[in-house]
Design an enzyme around this catalytic site. Structure first.
Site, short mmCIF file in Angstrom:
data_model
loop_
_atom_site.label_atom_id
_atom_site.label_comp_id
_atom_site.label_asym_id
_atom_site.label_seq_id
_atom_site.Cartn_x
_atom_site.Cartn_y
_atom_site.Cartn_z
N MET A 30 0.97 -1.23 0.10
CA MET A 30 0.02 0.16 0.17
C MET A 30 0.87 1.37 -0.10
SD MET A 30 -3.28 -0.85 2.05
CE MET A 30 -2.82 -0.80 3.65
N HIS A 37 9.79 -3.43 3.35
CA HIS A 37 9.15 -3.70 1.90
C HIS A 37 10.54 -3.99 1.02
CE1 HIS A 37 5.85 -1.08 3.09
NE2 HIS A 37 5.20 -2.18 2.67
N GLN A 148 6.33 -11.50 7.01
CA GLN A 148 5.90 -12.28 8.16
C GLN A 148 5.18 -11.90 9.20
OE1 GLN A 148 6.08 -15.65 9.20
NE2 GLN A 148 5.10 -14.92 10.85
N LYS A 149 5.68 -10.21 9.28
CA LYS A 149 4.82 -9.51 10.35
C LYS A 149 3.17 -9.84 10.55
CE LYS A 149 4.04 -5.09 9.93
NZ LYS A 149 2.77 -4.58 10.24
N SER A 186 4.26 0.76 8.26
CA SER A 186 3.99 1.94 7.77
C SER A 186 3.20 2.87 8.93
CB SER A 186 3.09 2.11 6.48
OG SER A 186 3.74 1.35 5.56
#
Ligand code: PAF
Length: 282
Positions: A30, A37, A148-149, A186
Site C-alpha cells: 500500500m 518492503h 511475516q509481520k 508504515s
C-alpha cells in the site's frame, strides 16, 4: 523502471516477458515503503527475472472508523526506493480502475479470518483477499512475496491461493526490525515519541514468551499471561489480543506443540500495532 496504471498495458508487457521465458515475482504493497518492503523486493529480485511492485491503498480493507484517509501516501519516496531496489514495474492503479461502479465480486476466506485481527477488524481480510486475488489475476506472477509481520494475512492469502488454484507460489519473508526490536510498519509513523518508546515492548513480550517456552512452559494461558503482564506493567498501551495459536490453522491451542504462532495486537494511543514470532516445539 516503468510506472503503469492501466491493466491492459501491464498485461501486454508481462505477456511479452513470459513468452520470452522470463519469470515474474510480485510484491503487493500500500506504499509508504520502508526497509521491510525493501527486503521483500530484494528477495523477489534475486529469485525472478522481473519484479513487479503494486502500490495501492486498498479502501476495501479499511473499516469505517479506520485510517484510510490518513494512511501515509508518498509516491515520490516510493518510486525512489523502488528504483534503488531495481524494481522493473510499479503497478499503481486507481480505485476506480480496480473497483468500478457496480463492483459486486468479493473473495471471502472463511474461518481463519474470524480470529485474531479478524475479530477487531471485521471485513478487513475480505478486502485484502479481494484486492490480492484481483492483482494475482491481473499479474499472474510465479511467486508472491509477503512479510511475516502480517502472519494472519499470510495464512489467509496462502489459503486463498490454494482454494482458488492460483498457480502462484507464496514466499514469506522474515520481519525487519528497528534496533530496539520494533517491527517496521508504515503505521509506526503515527506514534508520538512516548508511544514509539513504549512500542518496543511488543518484541520484548515476544522474546519473553520464547524464553518461557525454552524453559519448559507449555501452557498457552501462562505464556499469554506473562506477555500481558509485561505490557500492562510497563506501558499505557491497551492490549487488543495476545494469543498462542497453531501457525498453520490459527486455531487456539491450550498446550503448545508443533509450529506455534505467538501473536499480539496492541494499541499505543490510537495506533494499533501487530507483531508475532513462530516457534517450533518438538
Ligand atoms: O500488507 C499490505 O500492505 C496489504 O494488506 C496488501 C497485501 C498490499 C493488500 O492491500
Amino acid at each position: 523502471m516503468k510506472i503503469i496504471n492501466q491493466i491492459f498495458s501491464l498485461r501486454k508487457i508481462l505477456n511479452i516477458a513470459r513468452a520470452r521465458g522470463k519469470t515474474v515475482g510480485f510484491v503487493p504493497t500500500m506504499g509508504a515503503l520502508h526497509r521491510g518492503h525493501a527486503a521483500l523486493l530484494r528477495r523477489c529480485r534475486r529469485e525472478n527475472d522481473l519484479t513487479v511492485l503494486s502500490i495501492f491503498v486498498n479502501p476495501l480493507q479499511f473499516g469505517p472508523h479506520e485510517d484510510f484517509r490518513r494512511y501515509p501516501r508518498d509516491l515520490k519516496h516510493d518510486v525512489l526506493l523502488a528504483k534503488k531496489e531495481n524494481v522493473d514495474i510499479i503497478f499503481h492503479p486507481s480505485a476506480e480502475l480496480l473497483y468500478p461502479k457496480r463492483y459486486l465480486t468479493y473473495i471471502d476466506v472463511r474461518e481463519i479470518t474470524e480470529r485474531l485481527c479478524g475479530k477487531t477488524r471485521p471485513g478487513h481480510f475480505r478486502g485484502v483477499a479481494t484486492v490480492v486475488g484481483k492483482l494475482l489475476h491481473i499479474i499472474n506472477p510465479d511467486v508472491l512475496y509477503l512479510g511475516q509481520k502480517d502472519a494472519q494475512q499470510c495464512a489467509v492469502l496462502d489459503q486463498m491461493i490454494r482454494d482458488l488454484n492460483f498457480a502462484t507460489k507464496v514466499r514469506i519473508v522474515p520481519t525487519v526490525r528497528e534496533s530496539d526490536g520494533l517491527a517496521l510498519s508504515s503505521r509506526n509513523a503515527y506514534l508520538n515519541a512516548q508511544e514509539r518508546q513504549e512500542a518496543s515492548i511488543l518484541y520484548q513480550a515476544l522474546k519473553l514468551a520464547k524464553s518461557h517456552v525454552a524453559h519448559g512452559q507449555r501452557q498457552a494461558k501462562n505464556v499469554e499471561a506473562v506477555m500481558r503482564d509485561l505490557i500492562q506493567n510497563n506501558t499505557r498501551a491497551k492490549i487488543d489480543y495476545v494469543a498462542c495459536v497453531n501457525a498453520d490453522t490459527l486455531q487456539p491451542i491450550a498446550t503448545l506443540k508443533g509450529r506455534t504462532l505467538i501473536a499480539l495486537a496492541v494499541f499505543f494511543g490510537k495506533t494499533r500495532l501487530i507483531d508475532n514470532i513462530i516457534i517450533r516445539i518438538n
